[in-house]
Design an enzyme around this catalytic site. Sequence first.
Site, PDB file in Angstrom:
ATOM      1  N   LYS A  14       0.826  -1.218   0.000  1.00 54.72           N
ATOM      2  CA  LYS A  14       0.000   0.000   0.000  1.00 54.72           C
ATOM      3  C   LYS A  14       0.861   1.269   0.000  1.00 54.72           C
ATOM      4  CE  LYS A  14      -2.372  -0.986   3.787  1.00 54.72           C
ATOM      5  NZ  LYS A  14      -1.801  -2.285   4.238  1.00 54.72           N
ATOM      6  N   ARG A  89      -9.563   0.949   8.852  1.00 53.96           N
ATOM      7  CA  ARG A  89      -9.232  -0.427   9.211  1.00 53.96           C
ATOM      8  C   ARG A  89     -10.351  -1.090  10.006  1.00 53.96           C
ATOM      9  NH1 ARG A  89      -3.289   0.519   8.976  1.00 53.96           N
ATOM     10  NH2 ARG A  89      -2.188  -1.438   9.164  1.00 53.96           N
ATOM     11  N   ARG A 128      11.460  -6.403   4.599  1.00 50.33           N
ATOM     12  CA  ARG A 128      11.358  -5.007   5.034  1.00 50.33           C
ATOM     13  C   ARG A 128      11.932  -4.833   6.436  1.00 50.33           C
ATOM     14  NH1 ARG A 128       5.467  -2.333   5.072  1.00 50.33           N
ATOM     15  NH2 ARG A 128       5.274  -3.224   7.148  1.00 50.33           N
ATOM     16  N   ARG A 134      11.169  -1.059  12.039  1.00 46.98           N
ATOM     17  CA  ARG A 134       9.844  -1.046  12.662  1.00 46.98           C
ATOM     18  C   ARG A 134       9.711  -2.188  13.658  1.00 46.98           C
ATOM     19  NH1 ARG A 134       5.093   0.018   8.321  1.00 46.98           N
ATOM     20  NH2 ARG A 134       3.971  -1.034   9.991  1.00 46.98           N
ATOM     21  N   ARG A 145      -0.558  -8.516  13.653  1.00 50.12           N
ATOM     22  CA  ARG A 145      -1.135  -7.567  12.690  1.00 50.12           C
ATOM     23  C   ARG A 145      -1.999  -8.296  11.665  1.00 50.12           C
ATOM     24  NH1 ARG A 145       4.102  -5.120  10.674  1.00 50.12           N
ATOM     25  NH2 ARG A 145       2.850  -3.815   9.303  1.00 50.12           N
TER      26      ARG A 145
END
Length: 190
Positions: A14, A89, A128, A134, A145
């Site tokens: 996204k 969300r 990532r 993160r 998540r």
Amino acid sequence: MFNIVLFGPPGAGKGTQSERLIEKYNLVHLSTGDMFRLHISQDTELGLKVKKIIADGLLVPDSITIDMLEEEAQKYPDAKGFIFDGFPRTVAQAEALDAYLESKGQKINSVLRLDVNQDVIKERIAERSKISGRADDDAEKLLKRIDEYFNKTIHVLPYYEAQGKVTTVNGIGAIDEVSERLYAAIDAVK
Ligand code: AMP
């Protein structure tokens, strides 16, 4: 205005695709994840409030998220349109967004759903996590998540399907290929 919701699980692409779309269509990118990360990095009151929730891979309460999103959107009265990335969300967020846009005489024009399977998501986020720094990209938090996505976020789709706004786009492939599919989906409804 042309307002797009870019919808998909964590790791669907996204953020990357939003960057392409804002350039091509001259839109403003509103990513609630980016907003939260900025608050956290600046140790704001909001940042301190949400830091642990986000590090744990859980969703931030709707009221906090909606207020932050609306406050940010207000900063762009002349926008040609918005890309909502990572928002809504939950169904409550989707309803709040509709009410907000309606109060401005606007609406969501298109919901683009990036379709990727769970194996691809896990691979992408593992990659990532090596560079993102993160806390919520580690394997255990990622599972949380993904749980949040399937328990809460997935219900946003039928909400927009009932409005006839959802286009599913294959999110697997090279970044450019996926961008081209998104452009085609947007141009078909624009
Ligand atoms: P993202 O960058 O979109 O993956 O978001 C990172 C994290 O920020 C999420 O895992 C949530 O903890 C939080 N977050 C971002 N957007 C929302 C939202 N719309 N509602 C609730 N929590 C959110």
